[in-house]
Design an enzyme around this catalytic site. Structure first.
Site, PDB file in Angstrom:
ATOM      1  N   ASN A  76      16.247  61.546  38.905  1.00  0.00           N
ATOM      2  CA  ASN A  76      16.938  60.505  39.661  1.00  0.00           C
ATOM      3  C   ASN A  76      16.419  60.583  41.098  1.00  0.00           C
ATOM      4  O   ASN A  76      16.780  61.489  41.849  1.00  0.00           O
ATOM      5  CB  ASN A  76      18.447  60.751  39.599  1.00  0.00           C
ATOM      6  CG  ASN A  76      19.236  59.638  40.255  1.00  0.00           C
ATOM      7  OD1 ASN A  76      18.669  58.744  40.894  1.00  0.00           O
ATOM      8  ND2 ASN A  76      20.542  59.687  40.100  1.00  0.00           N
ATOM      9  N   ARG A 119      16.080  57.621  35.830  1.00  0.00           N
ATOM     10  CA  ARG A 119      17.082  56.601  36.152  1.00  0.00           C
ATOM     11  C   ARG A 119      16.384  55.537  37.004  1.00  0.00           C
ATOM     12  O   ARG A 119      15.811  55.848  38.054  1.00  0.00           O
ATOM     13  CB  ARG A 119      18.218  57.218  36.951  1.00  0.00           C
ATOM     14  CG  ARG A 119      19.201  56.172  37.378  1.00  0.00           C
ATOM     15  CD  ARG A 119      20.231  56.731  38.318  1.00  0.00           C
ATOM     16  NE  ARG A 119      21.212  55.688  38.588  1.00  0.00           N
ATOM     17  CZ  ARG A 119      21.898  55.613  39.714  1.00  0.00           C
ATOM     18  NH1 ARG A 119      21.711  56.494  40.665  1.00  0.00           N
ATOM     19  NH2 ARG A 119      22.764  54.660  39.887  1.00  0.00           N
ATOM     20  N   HIS A 148      25.724  50.899  37.468  1.00  0.00           N
ATOM     21  CA  HIS A 148      26.502  51.986  36.843  1.00  0.00           C
ATOM     22  C   HIS A 148      26.529  51.830  35.320  1.00  0.00           C
ATOM     23  O   HIS A 148      27.432  52.366  34.661  1.00  0.00           O
ATOM     24  CB  HIS A 148      27.968  52.009  37.322  1.00  0.00           C
ATOM     25  CG  HIS A 148      28.170  52.532  38.722  1.00  0.00           C
ATOM     26  ND1 HIS A 148      29.227  52.120  39.498  1.00  0.00           N
ATOM     27  CD2 HIS A 148      27.496  53.429  39.462  1.00  0.00           C
ATOM     28  CE1 HIS A 148      29.188  52.733  40.672  1.00  0.00           C
ATOM     29  NE2 HIS A 148      28.132  53.534  40.675  1.00  0.00           N
ATOM     30  N   ARG A 156      31.163  50.829  51.437  1.00  0.00           N
ATOM     31  CA  ARG A 156      30.806  49.423  51.198  1.00  0.00           C
ATOM     32  C   ARG A 156      32.065  48.566  51.098  1.00  0.00           C
ATOM     33  O   ARG A 156      33.068  49.008  50.540  1.00  0.00           O
ATOM     34  CB  ARG A 156      30.009  49.288  49.902  1.00  0.00           C
ATOM     35  CG  ARG A 156      28.565  49.706  50.047  1.00  0.00           C
ATOM     36  CD  ARG A 156      27.867  49.725  48.698  1.00  0.00           C
ATOM     37  NE  ARG A 156      27.584  51.083  48.295  1.00  0.00           N
ATOM     38  CZ  ARG A 156      27.198  51.442  47.066  1.00  0.00           C
ATOM     39  NH1 ARG A 156      27.071  50.553  46.119  1.00  0.00           N
ATOM     40  NH2 ARG A 156      26.948  52.701  46.797  1.00  0.00           N
ATOM     41  N   GLU A 180      25.913  60.948  33.382  1.00  0.00           N
ATOM     42  CA  GLU A 180      24.794  60.016  33.293  1.00  0.00           C
ATOM     43  C   GLU A 180      23.524  60.715  32.836  1.00  0.00           C
ATOM     44  O   GLU A 180      22.722  60.154  32.086  1.00  0.00           O
ATOM     45  CB  GLU A 180      24.589  59.314  34.639  1.00  0.00           C
ATOM     46  CG  GLU A 180      25.701  58.303  34.894  1.00  0.00           C
ATOM     47  CD  GLU A 180      25.832  57.867  36.339  1.00  0.00           C
ATOM     48  OE1 GLU A 180      25.355  56.788  36.667  1.00  0.00           O
ATOM     49  OE2 GLU A 180      26.413  58.635  37.135  1.00  0.00           O
TER      50      GLU A 180
END
Ligand code: ADP
Length: 385
Positions: A10, A80, A169, A230, A370
């Site tokens: 990742n 990823r 996601h 965010r 993940e």
């Protein structure tokens, strides 16, 4: 889980995370190109000075891993990749044309795809004989119907510029909904589930009979629920107003992505633990921030139950979802009419199934993984090549 060694990669703009599975050996290299630091989940004598780029960081990780596992035993590398556009709906073997396509998608994800590609190039350079697979964050949402992904703009912005909701996601939403079905001992293809990934980034997905039918992040990971820094959903008119009042595009970008959300509203922190402490000490802005965070989740549960025509389960995952019982209770307040009823003791203990016995909707806490999902998807993709 027992499978041949797969290295999961990742790569972020200045970081590289790798994890070798099923051994569970993970390494994190941070501040690549600066004052580089390496954090290993296992003891290592590797030094991090002079790491200028992702290839250097990857080499460092391989050297550290080689102390524990013969590198020749690695059968695949799973990357990823954040944005697969409309083209990539499944994990995909990385060939030169696929890499070129991911590069062509970079304008859609300028912060994410270029570093993901740097990770891919480093891995190809240093493990040239090992097959590599891209697992896309957007792929699981490729089943979202047009009425959920189209924005109310003239159609040509979608046709010509790809402006639509993609969602992110996906690997996490896919993984936790599979786990939820196992926990409930029912096929996912019979369940209407809402997955709530609540970490630094937050998103919800409506997963109806195994397919994502709506999700809260959009064209970028900025849309939807309130996040650590965010803003999530905001009237686009506010952006026009701020631009007209003299804010530059870069300042606006910083404001929406880095200075808003829990941090901006509370003025305290982007970390829910800090915001909670401040709220407990009487800080009104901090309690308001938590109230906005949980209200948006509550609202989206109602919306997605309507989108799916019913609801069988709600899943909480990621840092906040897995660890904050109070937030789970706040988010679900007043939803008894949908068949949602928490068992306060099970919720406090963070058990897997936290709804009251006999409640119509199963509420679950499922740790996301993940990397495990990427490793499994990588092996599946290679088996079907
Ligand atoms: P990322 O999205 O970066 O992968 P994580 O899933 O690790 O993030 O979630 C990070 C967030 O989880 C932190 O910012 C923090 O707000 C939250 N968190 C972690 N532990 C707790 C806890 N015990 N209580 C409340 N929030 C927590």
């Amino acid at each position: 889980m027992n499978h041949p060694p797969v290295l999961v990669v990742n790569a972020g703009s200045s970081s590289l995370k790798v994890k070798l599975l099923p051994h569970n050996l993970s390494l994190l290299v941070e501040r690549i190109g600066g004052d580089t630091q390496i954090k290993a989940g296992f003891a290592t004598s590797v030094r991090s000075d002079g790491i200028g780029d992702h290839e250097g960081a990857f080499k460092l990780c391989l050297t550290a891993l080689a102390e524990r596992v013969p590198l020749a035993s690695i059968v695949a590398v799973g990357h990823r990749v954040v944005h697969g556009g409309e083209r990539y709906t499944r994990p995909t073997h990385l060939t030169p044309p696929v890499i070129a396509q991911i590069e062509a998608l970079s304008p859609l994800a300028p912060l994410h795809n270029p570093p993901n590609l740097a990770g891919i190039r480093a891995a190809l350079q240093l493990l040239p004989e090992v097959p590599q697979v891209a697992v896309f964050d957007t792929a699981f949402h490729s089943t979202v119907p047009a009425w959920a992904y189209l924005y109310g703009l003239p159609r040509r912005y979608y046709r010509e510029a790809g402006v639509r909701r993609y969602g992110f996601h996906g690997t996490s939403h896919d993984y936790v909904t599979r786990q939820a079905a196992q926990l409930l001992n029912r096929p996912r293809s019979e369940l209407r589930l809402i997955s709530l990934h609540l970490g630094n980034g937050t998103s919800a997905a409506a997963v109806q009979f195994g397919r994502s039918v709506d999700t809260s992040m959009g064209f970028t990971p900025l849309e939807g629920l309130l996040m650590g820094t965010r803003s999530g959903d905001i009237d686009a008119g506010v952006l026009l107003y701020l631009l007209r009042s003299g804010m530059s595009v870069d300042e606006l970008d910083q404001l929406l992505n880095k200075r808003s959300g829990l941090l901006g509203l509370s003025g305290v922190s982007n970390d829910m633990r800090d915001v909670r402490r401040a709220a407990a000490a009487g800080d009104q802005a901090a309690s308001d921030a938590i109230a906005v965070f949980s209200y948006r989740i509550r609202k989206i549960i109602g919306a997605y139950a309507a989108a799916m025509g019913g609801l069988d389960g709600v899943i909480f995952t990621a840092g906040i979802g897995e660890n904050d019982p109070e937030l789970r209770a706040q988010a679900l307040e007043g939803l008894e009419f949908l068949g949602i009823a928490l068992d306060p003791d099970k919720n406090a203990r963070g058990e897997r199934l936290i709804s009251r016995a006999g409640a119509g909707v199963a509420v679950m806490v499922i740790p996301t993984d993940e990397e495990r999902m990427i490793a499994e998807a990588t092996l599946e993709a290679l088996a079907s090549v």
